[in-house]
Design a protein around this motif. Structure first.
Motif, PDB file in Angstrom:
ATOM      1  N   TYR A 149       0.841  -1.206   0.000  1.00 56.15           N
ATOM      2  CA  TYR A 149       0.000   0.000   0.000  1.00 56.15           C
ATOM      3  C   TYR A 149       0.872   1.250   0.000  1.00 56.15           C
ATOM      4  O   TYR A 149       0.605   2.210  -0.718  1.00 56.15           O
ATOM      5  CB  TYR A 149      -0.918  -0.018   1.227  1.00 56.15           C
ATOM      6  CG  TYR A 149      -1.833   1.178   1.312  1.00 56.15           C
ATOM      7  CD1 TYR A 149      -2.954   1.275   0.509  1.00 56.15           C
ATOM      8  CD2 TYR A 149      -1.572   2.209   2.199  1.00 56.15           C
ATOM      9  CE1 TYR A 149      -3.799   2.362   0.575  1.00 56.15           C
ATOM     10  CE2 TYR A 149      -2.404   3.305   2.281  1.00 56.15           C
ATOM     11  CZ  TYR A 149      -3.520   3.379   1.476  1.00 56.15           C
ATOM     12  OH  TYR A 149      -4.349   4.462   1.545  1.00 56.15           O
ATOM     13  N   ARG A 150       1.931   1.240   0.820  1.00 55.66           N
ATOM     14  CA  ARG A 150       2.819   2.405   0.893  1.00 55.66           C
ATOM     15  C   ARG A 150       3.522   2.631  -0.448  1.00 55.66           C
ATOM     16  O   ARG A 150       3.654   3.761  -0.908  1.00 55.66           O
ATOM     17  CB  ARG A 150       3.840   2.203   2.007  1.00 55.66           C
ATOM     18  CG  ARG A 150       4.658   3.443   2.321  1.00 55.66           C
ATOM     19  CD  ARG A 150       5.682   3.187   3.402  1.00 55.66           C
ATOM     20  NE  ARG A 150       5.164   2.611   4.618  1.00 55.66           N
ATOM     21  CZ  ARG A 150       4.636   3.302   5.622  1.00 55.66           C
ATOM     22  NH1 ARG A 150       4.546   4.601   5.541  1.00 55.66           N
ATOM     23  NH2 ARG A 150       4.213   2.685   6.704  1.00 55.66           N
ATOM     24  N   LEU A 151       3.964   1.547  -1.096  1.00 48.41           N
ATOM     25  CA  LEU A 151       4.634   1.678  -2.392  1.00 48.41           C
ATOM     26  C   LEU A 151       3.680   2.153  -3.485  1.00 48.41           C
ATOM     27  O   LEU A 151       4.061   2.918  -4.361  1.00 48.41           O
ATOM     28  CB  LEU A 151       5.271   0.347  -2.795  1.00 48.41           C
ATOM     29  CG  LEU A 151       6.490  -0.098  -1.979  1.00 48.41           C
ATOM     30  CD1 LEU A 151       6.922  -1.494  -2.383  1.00 48.41           C
ATOM     31  CD2 LEU A 151       7.632   0.898  -2.152  1.00 48.41           C
ATOM     32  N   ALA A 152       2.437   1.682  -3.449  1.00 52.18           N
ATOM     33  CA  ALA A 152       1.481   2.026  -4.509  1.00 52.18           C
ATOM     34  C   ALA A 152       0.928   3.440  -4.356  1.00 52.18           C
ATOM     35  O   ALA A 152       0.669   4.116  -5.341  1.00 52.18           O
ATOM     36  CB  ALA A 152       0.335   1.027  -4.519  1.00 52.18           C
ATOM     37  N   THR A 153       0.739   3.885  -3.113  1.00 52.18           N
ATOM     38  CA  THR A 153       0.073   5.172  -2.901  1.00 52.18           C
ATOM     39  C   THR A 153       0.981   6.255  -2.353  1.00 52.18           C
ATOM     40  O   THR A 153       0.664   7.437  -2.444  1.00 52.18           O
ATOM     41  CB  THR A 153      -1.105   5.017  -1.925  1.00 52.18           C
ATOM     42  OG1 THR A 153      -0.605   4.636  -0.642  1.00 52.18           O
ATOM     43  CG2 THR A 153      -2.114   4.014  -2.441  1.00 52.18           C
ATOM     44  N   GLY A 154       2.086   5.862  -1.725  1.00 53.02           N
ATOM     45  CA  GLY A 154       2.955   6.839  -1.089  1.00 53.02           C
ATOM     46  C   GLY A 154       2.399   7.314   0.245  1.00 53.02           C
ATOM     47  O   GLY A 154       2.908   8.279   0.819  1.00 53.02           O
ATOM     48  N   ARG A 155       1.350   6.670   0.725  1.00 52.59           N
ATOM     49  CA  ARG A 155       0.714   7.048   1.987  1.00 52.59           C
ATOM     50  C   ARG A 155       0.923   5.954   3.027  1.00 52.59           C
ATOM     51  O   ARG A 155       1.128   4.801   2.690  1.00 52.59           O
ATOM     52  CB  ARG A 155      -0.784   7.266   1.777  1.00 52.59           C
ATOM     53  CG  ARG A 155      -1.060   8.377   0.763  1.00 52.59           C
ATOM     54  CD  ARG A 155      -2.511   8.631   0.617  1.00 52.59           C
ATOM     55  NE  ARG A 155      -2.981   9.217   1.869  1.00 52.59           N
ATOM     56  CZ  ARG A 155      -4.252   9.330   2.184  1.00 52.59           C
ATOM     57  NH1 ARG A 155      -5.171   8.896   1.365  1.00 52.59           N
ATOM     58  NH2 ARG A 155      -4.615   9.871   3.317  1.00 52.59           N
ATOM     59  N   SER A 156       0.815   6.356   4.270  1.00 53.17           N
ATOM     60  CA  SER A 156       0.956   5.402   5.357  1.00 53.17           C
ATOM     61  C   SER A 156      -0.338   4.602   5.521  1.00 53.17           C
ATOM     62  O   SER A 156      -1.426   5.178   5.509  1.00 53.17           O
ATOM     63  CB  SER A 156       1.263   6.137   6.660  1.00 53.17           C
ATOM     64  OG  SER A 156       1.195   5.247   7.746  1.00 53.17           O
ATOM     65  N   PRO A 157      -0.225   3.295   5.710  1.00 56.33           N
ATOM     66  CA  PRO A 157      -1.429   2.489   5.920  1.00 56.33           C
ATOM     67  C   PRO A 157      -1.904   2.503   7.369  1.00 56.33           C
ATOM     68  O   PRO A 157      -2.887   1.857   7.704  1.00 56.33           O
ATOM     69  CB  PRO A 157      -0.976   1.087   5.503  1.00 56.33           C
ATOM     70  CG  PRO A 157       0.477   1.074   5.787  1.00 56.33           C
ATOM     71  CD  PRO A 157       0.969   2.472   5.553  1.00 56.33           C
TER      72      PRO A 157
END
Length: 152
Positions: free
Chosen positions: A106-114
């Motif tokens: 998720y972090r790699l795909a969105t750049g956001r913290s899960p």
């Protein structure tokens, strides 16, 4: 006598045709890359639902109706069913993130913290049950105001 085929509003028919066209387009695009994986996912999801989830939530609902029915409060069941179903649906959709199973992806795909998905789901669940309890309280209050006093 000939039976007439019911035809709806032309706008409804146009929207229905457009939705079928969109679904067909999405199906073609979805199946173009990995049709076997998609078919396997659909079969697996159907089996998981029919063999595991359906008996589970049917048993939970039967226990809820039995418990509230025994207490003479069977009409309260929708006030538990609706928030529980919505919360379960959110859990089903967001389970990998709520359970922390795909944090790195998720972090790699969105750049956001899960971080925070579990807390947000719990907060939404609490709000759903709180709103349902508030609606039930308002309903019960209105019912007691309308009821005439008992005469002995």
């Amino acid at each position: 006598m000939r039976a007439r085929i019911p035809v709806g509003n032309p706008v409804q028919l146009l929207l229905l045709a457009a939705s079928f066209a969109l679904a067909a387009y999405a199906g073609v695009r979805l199946l173009a890359d990995d049709w076997f994986g998609v078919a396997l996912w659909f079969v697996g999801a159907a089996l998981l639902h029919d063999l595991v989830l359906l008996p589970l939530y049917a048993a939970l609902d039967r226990a809820l109706v039995g418990g509230l029915g025994a207490a003479g409060r069977r009409e309260w069941t929708p006030y538990v069913r609706v928030p529980a179903a919505l919360s379960a649906l959110l859990l089903l959709v967001w389970f990998p993130l709520i359970g922390g199973m795909v944090d790195r992806r998720y972090r790699l795909a969105t750049g956001r913290s899960p971080d925070g998905f579990l807390a947000h789901w719990l907060l939404i669940t609490a709000v759903l049950f709180g709103a349902s309890a508030l609606l039930l309280a308002v309903r019960l209050r209105r019912a007691t105001k309308r009821r005439p006093p008992a005469v002995h």
